[in-house]
Motif scaffolding. Structure first.
Motif, PDB file in Angstrom:
ATOM      1  N   GLU A  24      48.461  32.904 131.840  1.00  0.00           N
ATOM      2  CA  GLU A  24      48.036  33.465 130.554  1.00  0.00           C
ATOM      3  C   GLU A  24      46.733  34.231 130.795  1.00  0.00           C
ATOM      4  N   ARG A  27      43.302  32.945 129.351  1.00  0.00           N
ATOM      5  CA  ARG A  27      42.906  31.681 129.979  1.00  0.00           C
ATOM      6  C   ARG A  27      42.437  31.943 131.414  1.00  0.00           C
ATOM      7  N   ASP A  65      43.827  22.883 126.371  1.00  0.00           N
ATOM      8  CA  ASP A  65      44.427  23.406 127.603  1.00  0.00           C
ATOM      9  C   ASP A  65      44.936  22.280 128.488  1.00  0.00           C
TER      10      ASP A  65
END
Length: 93
Positions: A24, A27, A65
């Motif tokens: 991602e 991230r 996360d």
């Protein structure tokens, strides 16, 4: 993966967590920013214990996360924390 029994198990799990993190873009950018690594450093040093421990620390620092990564890897979040402790002796979460 049944758990983290050895340093090798912890490294394999951390590499899987790194791949999940980098999948991602936002991230991945946050990981580089927080750890201070450059993309070229990460490519070169991805298998180093210190880098793998930093990736797991990055996930621990942001619980959503950590939970999402654990779910994606089919493990409990605690398994990620144990992996970090294995890779970084003396560290306690």
């Amino acid at each position: 993966m049944r758990g983290v029994d050895t340093n090798e198990d912890a490294e394999a799990l951390a590499l899987r967590a790194l791949a999940w993190t980098l999948a991602e873009p936002d991230r991945a950018t946050r990981l580089l920013s927080v750890t201070g690594l450059e993309p070229s450093d990460l490519r070169t040093r991805a298998g180093e214990t210190a880098v793998l421990a930093a990736v797991l620390g990055f996930l621990e620092a942001h619980e959503p996360d950590m939970i999402a990564c654990a779910a994606a890897l089919g493990i409990k979040p605690e398994t990620l924390a144990r992996a970090r402790m294995t890779l970084e002796p003396g560290y306690e979460s």
